[in-house]
Scaffold this motif. Structure first.
Motif, PDB file in Angstrom:
ATOM      1  N   UNK A  84       2.931  -8.187 -11.320  1.00  0.00           N
ATOM      2  CA  UNK A  84       2.802  -7.496 -12.635  1.00  0.00           C
ATOM      3  C   UNK A  84       2.485  -5.758 -12.293  1.00  0.00           C
ATOM      4  N   UNK A  85       1.594  -5.553 -11.538  1.00  0.00           N
ATOM      5  CA  UNK A  85       1.177  -4.223 -11.290  1.00  0.00           C
ATOM      6  C   UNK A  85       2.254  -3.383 -10.555  1.00  0.00           C
ATOM      7  N   UNK A  86       2.958  -4.093  -9.502  1.00  0.00           N
ATOM      8  CA  UNK A  86       4.111  -3.754  -8.921  1.00  0.00           C
ATOM      9  C   UNK A  86       4.989  -2.981 -10.090  1.00  0.00           C
ATOM     10  N   UNK A  87       5.581  -3.524 -11.234  1.00  0.00           N
ATOM     11  CA  UNK A  87       6.359  -3.107 -12.025  1.00  0.00           C
ATOM     12  C   UNK A  87       5.592  -2.184 -13.258  1.00  0.00           C
ATOM     13  N   UNK A  88       4.367  -2.496 -13.397  1.00  0.00           N
ATOM     14  CA  UNK A  88       3.422  -1.548 -14.418  1.00  0.00           C
ATOM     15  C   UNK A  88       3.335  -0.401 -13.861  1.00  0.00           C
ATOM     16  N   UNK A  89       2.996  -0.143 -12.804  1.00  0.00           N
ATOM     17  CA  UNK A  89       2.863   1.084 -11.995  1.00  0.00           C
ATOM     18  C   UNK A  89       4.096   2.153 -12.161  1.00  0.00           C
ATOM     19  N   UNK A  90       5.184   1.518 -12.297  1.00  0.00           N
ATOM     20  CA  UNK A  90       6.372   2.140 -12.266  1.00  0.00           C
ATOM     21  C   UNK A  90       7.041   2.451 -13.659  1.00  0.00           C
ATOM     22  N   UNK A  91       6.881   1.475 -14.485  1.00  0.00           N
ATOM     23  CA  UNK A  91       7.596   1.312 -15.787  1.00  0.00           C
ATOM     24  C   UNK A  91       6.663   1.757 -16.930  1.00  0.00           C
TER      25      UNK A  91
ATOM     26  N   UNK B 195       0.759  -1.002  -0.092  1.00  0.00           N
ATOM     27  CA  UNK B 195      -0.126  -0.016  -0.008  1.00  0.00           C
ATOM     28  C   UNK B 195       0.906   1.331  -0.048  1.00  0.00           C
ATOM     29  N   UNK B 196       1.926   1.289   0.662  1.00  0.00           N
ATOM     30  CA  UNK B 196       2.610   2.588   1.040  1.00  0.00           C
ATOM     31  C   UNK B 196       3.305   2.503  -0.447  1.00  0.00           C
ATOM     32  N   UNK B 197       3.996   1.683  -1.091  1.00  0.00           N
ATOM     33  CA  UNK B 197       4.825   1.843  -2.456  1.00  0.00           C
ATOM     34  C   UNK B 197       3.587   2.277  -3.637  1.00  0.00           C
ATOM     35  N   UNK B 198       2.548   1.661  -3.529  1.00  0.00           N
ATOM     36  CA  UNK B 198       1.580   1.974  -4.632  1.00  0.00           C
ATOM     37  C   UNK B 198       1.009   3.353  -4.479  1.00  0.00           C
ATOM     38  N   UNK B 199       0.995   4.052  -3.228  1.00  0.00           N
ATOM     39  CA  UNK B 199       0.404   5.357  -3.162  1.00  0.00           C
ATOM     40  C   UNK B 199       1.510   6.338  -3.682  1.00  0.00           C
ATOM     41  N   UNK B 200       2.823   5.922  -3.353  1.00  0.00           N
ATOM     42  CA  UNK B 200       4.006   6.704  -3.655  1.00  0.00           C
ATOM     43  C   UNK B 200       3.932   6.564  -5.296  1.00  0.00           C
ATOM     44  N   UNK B 201       3.893   5.551  -6.008  1.00  0.00           N
ATOM     45  CA  UNK B 201       3.717   5.641  -7.350  1.00  0.00           C
ATOM     46  C   UNK B 201       2.737   6.159  -7.915  1.00  0.00           C
ATOM     47  N   UNK B 202       1.578   6.210  -7.354  1.00  0.00           N
ATOM     48  CA  UNK B 202       0.322   6.933  -8.027  1.00  0.00           C
ATOM     49  C   UNK B 202       0.614   8.265  -7.914  1.00  0.00           C
ATOM     50  N   UNK B 203       1.099   8.850  -6.681  1.00  0.00           N
ATOM     51  CA  UNK B 203       1.364  10.347  -6.504  1.00  0.00           C
ATOM     52  C   UNK B 203       2.369  10.780  -7.511  1.00  0.00           C
ATOM     53  N   UNK B 204       3.442   9.835  -7.913  1.00  0.00           N
ATOM     54  CA  UNK B 204       4.346  10.298  -8.800  1.00  0.00           C
ATOM     55  C   UNK B 204       3.779  10.537 -10.306  1.00  0.00           C
ATOM     56  N   UNK B 205       2.800   9.718 -10.650  1.00  0.00           N
ATOM     57  CA  UNK B 205       2.027  10.043 -11.726  1.00  0.00           C
ATOM     58  C   UNK B 205       0.970  11.104 -11.758  1.00  0.00           C
ATOM     59  N   UNK B 206       0.290  11.410 -10.785  1.00  0.00           N
ATOM     60  CA  UNK B 206      -0.857  12.245 -10.665  1.00  0.00           C
ATOM     61  C   UNK B 206      -0.362  13.542  -9.865  1.00  0.00           C
ATOM     62  N   UNK B 207       0.742  13.677  -9.440  1.00  0.00           N
ATOM     63  CA  UNK B 207       0.912  15.026  -8.669  1.00  0.00           C
ATOM     64  C   UNK B 207       0.760  16.315  -9.415  1.00  0.00           C
ATOM     65  N   UNK B 208       0.796  16.349 -10.775  1.00  0.00           N
ATOM     66  CA  UNK B 208       0.414  17.615 -11.534  1.00  0.00           C
ATOM     67  C   UNK B 208      -0.809  17.924 -11.467  1.00  0.00           C
ATOM     68  N   UNK B 209      -1.779  16.739 -11.449  1.00  0.00           N
ATOM     69  CA  UNK B 209      -3.375  17.064 -11.422  1.00  0.00           C
ATOM     70  C   UNK B 209      -4.149  16.575 -10.133  1.00  0.00           C
TER      71      UNK B 209
END
Length: 710
Positions: free
Chosen positions: A591-598, A414-428
């Motif tokens: 698969x999702x762990x790597x997909x959200x980052x790469x 959960x902590x890692x996914x929140x960081x990955x999502x924030x990395x993607x949507x921080x501009x919006x």
């Protein structure tokens, strides 16, 4: 033996210093063995000869000492000899008795060892005689086997004795540690006692000085200040004693804590070893059970549908294997089977398929997955968990990419996914945006609400969080999908988004986090028109996958092309829902762990890896119908996540994002050209239909007019 005894006696009786030895003193000692072993001496037994020899040697040595002149002190030699007390003689004799007792014990042990060696030699002689006396080879072989069994039994006894020796050595070491602790405690008490004695001595000296030299004061009683001073001094002395006692107690408690820590560490290491052994045994049990089920399946395929006693028995065995649970078989309530009904995210480990073959395959896969997990628990999962635990701050790096490819442990996901999502949507991302979208949905109805409501009941029917009537997950999923339909009106809602949002909810559990995860996937990771009405980008990716398969797996693509198999019928849904319906949960989330980052490159890697994983099985099939039936469920047969990950990120290399972009551009242009051509054909068809409709209408009108004139 007699020579050894004689040497020991000679060494034991020599109490004078070595410089006093002389030829006269050695003569009786050389005569002693001859007198001790003289067989002509009447009434003397061999057992008494050492004692008599000892007595004679002692007497001779004493006489020799008495008669020997002293060159250095001639006047004192006689006095020294006379001053020997009876007590010294008794002590010397007692020492001699102790030495002789020890020697007697050693001789007895030697005799026992010789007896045992003699018995072993006699047994060996009897066995050899029996072997030579045997008339046939069969009897000799039986004797040899008996001998081998005896050797094995002796080996077991040696192992048992070795274990007993180790346990005794361990107990002895513990005893020694306890003795050392007690000695330390005694030393501490002695130190404390010594300190108190020093205090008492000082006080006694002070009292003595006060009595002997009283101060020149008037005999008036001390005033209040003097009494207070004395009481303060007494209190100070008491406090000093208490401090010393507490220090002593603290040292003792520290030693106790040290010992308890050592015992706890040993117990933890032992528990770790036992858990590892238990996991290995459980993994072996899963492997045996999966092989058993696979054997039943192959027997069923070999027998076919013909009714017979064997087929009925086989069907009964399969039914029992599918229904058996370890909890029912265990009388003590101990869980023997490591397979639980649901996994850690609520998915059924063995889905309830209507077809019995699929149930059997699902059970085999669940056992193999559990086996791989248990075998890799110590060698792979534990070091990976330690690396994730040591990773305090998340920063984009090559190390983080490798860790994400290997999979995130559940407690950190959960902590890692929140960081990955924030990395993607921080501009919006704006605070309160999600609540504002929900309030907008309550004010007026969303056009996609009806379709969302229909798809809620079809979201993961094999997950207890979405099928239980009392679960809160369906309501959360409804609100997330409605909020996204207001967030992106151009898409609104597309079938497949419910599964993406459901996976995000199962991991993140919070509605707002799941909403932003869905936004990150649809609007930042996937191409722009991936979920539009025409699904243009989705069709482009299917054509790109065909090219990559032809490049990486040419033999497989030639086989599928020979049988006219269209893979897009199978793989289209993989990309649309990011394998949510295809892979089991532990592989899916990896698969999702790597997909959200790469990004989407991971989808192509894993799609190629899935076909590579099952390439041999597909090549065995020689019928298009069999191939389609196998492709319908073959992703559920993947159980080794480590093997699939290695294929995806090692065997599929090189895999460049530049090549992927170029292929997408090429196929997008071709697809758009095809769509334009299709639109032109549609327009021509509509014009032709319109023209034909007008002609038919005019013909009908002329007929009506002709009827009116008639």
């Amino acid at each position: 033996m007699h020579n050894i005894r004689g040497n020991k006696q000679t060494q034991g009786t020599g109490h004078e210093p070595p410089e006093e030895d002389s030829p006269q003193s050695r003569e009786p000692q050389r005569e002693e063995p001859s007198s001790a072993h003289d067989p002509s001496t009447p009434g003397r037994e061999p057992a008494d000869s050492p004692k008599l020899a000892l007595k004679s040697s002692l007497a001779i040595s004493f006489v020799q000492k008495a008669k020997r002149p002293s060159n250095t002190f001639p006047f004192f030699s006689e006095g020294i000899t006379r001053n020997r007390t009876a007590q010294e003689k008794v002590v010397a004799l007692e020492q001699q008795v102790l030495m002789l007792t020890k020697e007697l014990k050693s001789q007895k042990e030697l005799v026992k060892i010789l007896h045992k060696a003699l018995e072993a030699a006699q047994q060996e002689k009897r066995a050899s005689s029996a072997y030579l006396a045997a008339a046939e080879d069969k009897d000799r072989l039986e004797l040899v086997r008996h001998k081998v069994r005896q050797i094995a039994e002796l080996g077991w006894r040696v192992e048992a004795l070795e274990q007993e020796r180790e346990s005794l050595a361990h107990t002895a070491s513990l005893r020694e540690q306890q003795v050392q602790e007690l000695q330390q405690h005694v030393q501490l008490l002695m130190d404390k006692n010594h300190a108190k004695q020093q205090v008492i001595c000082k006080l006694s000296e002070k009292v003595t000085q006060d009595f002997t030299h009283p101060p020149d004061q008037s005999p008036l009683p001390p005033d209040t200040a003097d009494r207070d001073l004395l009481s303060q001094q007494e209190k100070i002395e008491h406090l000093k004693d208490d401090m010393e006692a507490y220090r002593t107690q603290n040292r003792f408690l520290n030693s106790e804590i040290h010992q308890v820590t050592k015992i706890w560490r040993k117990a933890a290491e032992k528990e770790k070893a036992l858990l590892t052994k238990c996991a290995y045994l459980q993994a072996r049990n899963c492997q045996v059970e999966s092989k058993y089920l696979a054997g039943l399946q192959k027997l069923q395929e070999a027998l076919g549908d013909e009714p017979s006693k064997c087929s009925e028995l086989l069907r009964q065995l399969i039914q029992e294997a599918l229904q058996w649970e370890a909890g029912e078989a265990s009388a003590d309530g101990i869980e023997l089977s490591p397979i639980s009904q649901y996994d850690e995210y609520g998915f059924l480990t063995v889905p309830d398929y209507e077809v019995e073959d699929l149930k059997l395959l699902a059970k085999i896969q669940a056992l193999e997955v559990r086996s791989h997990h248990l075998l890799g628990l110590e060698a792979v999962d534990r070091p990976l968990r330690e690396r994730w635990a040591a990773l305090d701050e998340l920063v984009p790096s090559a190390e983080l990419k490798q860790l994400l490819r290997g999979g995130v442990p559940r407690e950190h996901r959960p902590r890692v996914w929140r960081w990955l999502v924030h990395l993607r949507v921080q501009h919006m991302h704006t605070p309160g945006c999600y609540q504002e979208l929900l309030s907008r949905g309550r004010a007026r109805e969303q056009p996609a609400a009806r379709q969302i409501e229909l798809d809620l009941n079809r979201t993961f029917p094999n997950n207890k969080h979405f099928t239980c009537p009392t679960s809160s997950f369906p309501d959360k999923l409804r609100r997330v999908l409605l909020a996204f339909s207001w967030q992106n009106p151009t898409i609104g809602y597309c079938q497949g988004l419910n599964r993406l949002a459901a996976i995000a909810l199962l991991v993140l559990e919070e509605e707002e986090s799941a909403f932003w995860c869905l936004v990150a996937i649809v609007e930042t990771i996937m191409p722009a028109d991936y979920y539009c009405n025409t699904l243009t980008a989705s069709q482009v990716d299917q054509r790109v996958l065909q090219d990559l398969l032809s490049e990486k797996l040419p033999r497989l693509m030639a086989h599928l092309g020979q049988h006219h198999v269209d893979l897009s019928l199978i793989t289209f849904n993989w990309f649309l829902v990011v394998f949510a319906d295809s892979l089991i949960s532990n592989i899916l989330l990896q698969v999702w762990d790597a997909f959200l980052y790469e990004g989407t490159k991971v989808l192509f890697r894993y799609a190629l890896a899935i076909f590579k994983y099952n390439e041999k099985e597909i090549l065995r099939l020689q019928n298009s119908l069999e191939i389609y039936q196998y492709l319908r469920f073959f992703t559920k047969t993947i159980s080794n996540s480590r093997k699939l990950m290695n294929i995806a990120f090692n065997d599929m290399n090189p895999f460049r994002m530049k090549q992927l972009r170029q292929l997408r551009i090429i196929h997008r242009e071709r697809l758009e050209a095809e769509l334009q051509e299709l639109e032109q054909l549609k327009a021509e068809y509509l014009e032709r239909q319109t023209f034909q409709g007008r002609a038919v209408a005019e013909g009908c009108a002329s007929e009506d007019e002709g009827e009116g004139e008639a």
